[in-house]
Design a protein around this motif. Structure first.
Motif: not given
Length: 205
Positions: A6-8, A21, A44, A46
């Protein structure tokens, strides 16, 4: 092992995407349908991850929008002759619920619509999946669609740091040793990005 990212979202390529992440960029190989449904870069996102290793390619991350698709992917790649590329192609044309329905109908033609999947391989896929409990793959044919499943355990910081070093080409034994030393210095509550930086310092990079 990495089970989820999960991150940009940084960028989207023809067959993969880059997700930041906590300052570490992970490249995840994805099917075309998954790539098309990603948000715009800078937002963002996931992805559920299947982390593989081969002598030819080294570590590789495959990304999916749901746990069901990840499990369908692992079930498909367990079939002889079905590599990751073919499995992604199948899931591009038949999401898990539709694949289960095609197997129940013995619809080889539907499976053969996948790019790179010929009639013989489509027959093998249908035969192999029909001989198993599709619930083990996280999907079953039903009017309600995909069955729910228990979420996997969240990966540890140590595990993710080791995986990140493996992705940089560091041998596993060296990666684990460097991460262990980093955690001794920083403590078990350290953030992932700090652990990776410290581990790289341990490796003299």
């Amino acid at each position: 092992m990495i089970g989820r990212l999960r991150g940009v979202l940084v960028e989207v390529g023809e067959a993969d995407c880059l997700i930041d992440c906590s300052g570490v960029g992970y490249v995840a190989v994805c099917g075309a349908r998954t790539l098309q449904r990603l948000p715009a870069p800078g937002e963002e996102t996931t992805l559920y991850i299947e982390h593989t290793w081969s002598a030819e390619q080294g570590p590789r991350l495959y990304g999916f929008p749901s746990r069901d698709e990840r499990r369908a992917f692992t079930t498909l790649t367990a079939i002889q002759g079905v590599g990751p590329k073919a499995a992604l192609s199948v899931l591009d044309v038949l999401p898990p619920g539709e694949l289960a329905s095609a197997v129940a109908r013995e619809d080889k033609a539907a499976v053969a619509r996948a790019n790179g999947v010929g009639p013989k391989l489509a027959l093998r896929i249908v035969t192999e999946l029909k001989g198993k409990s599709l619930a083990d793959a996280g999907f079953t044919p039903s009017a309600a669609g995909v069955h729910a499943e228990v979420a996997p355990a969240t990966p540890s910081v140590a595990g993710e740091a080791v995986a990140a070093l493996l992705g940089l080409g560091v041998a596993e034994v060296n990666a684990r040793r460097a991460v262990d030393q980093a955690l001794i210095r920083l403590g078990d509550e350290a953030e992932l990005s700090a652990v990776i930086r410290a581990a790289l310092q341990e490796l003299g990079r």
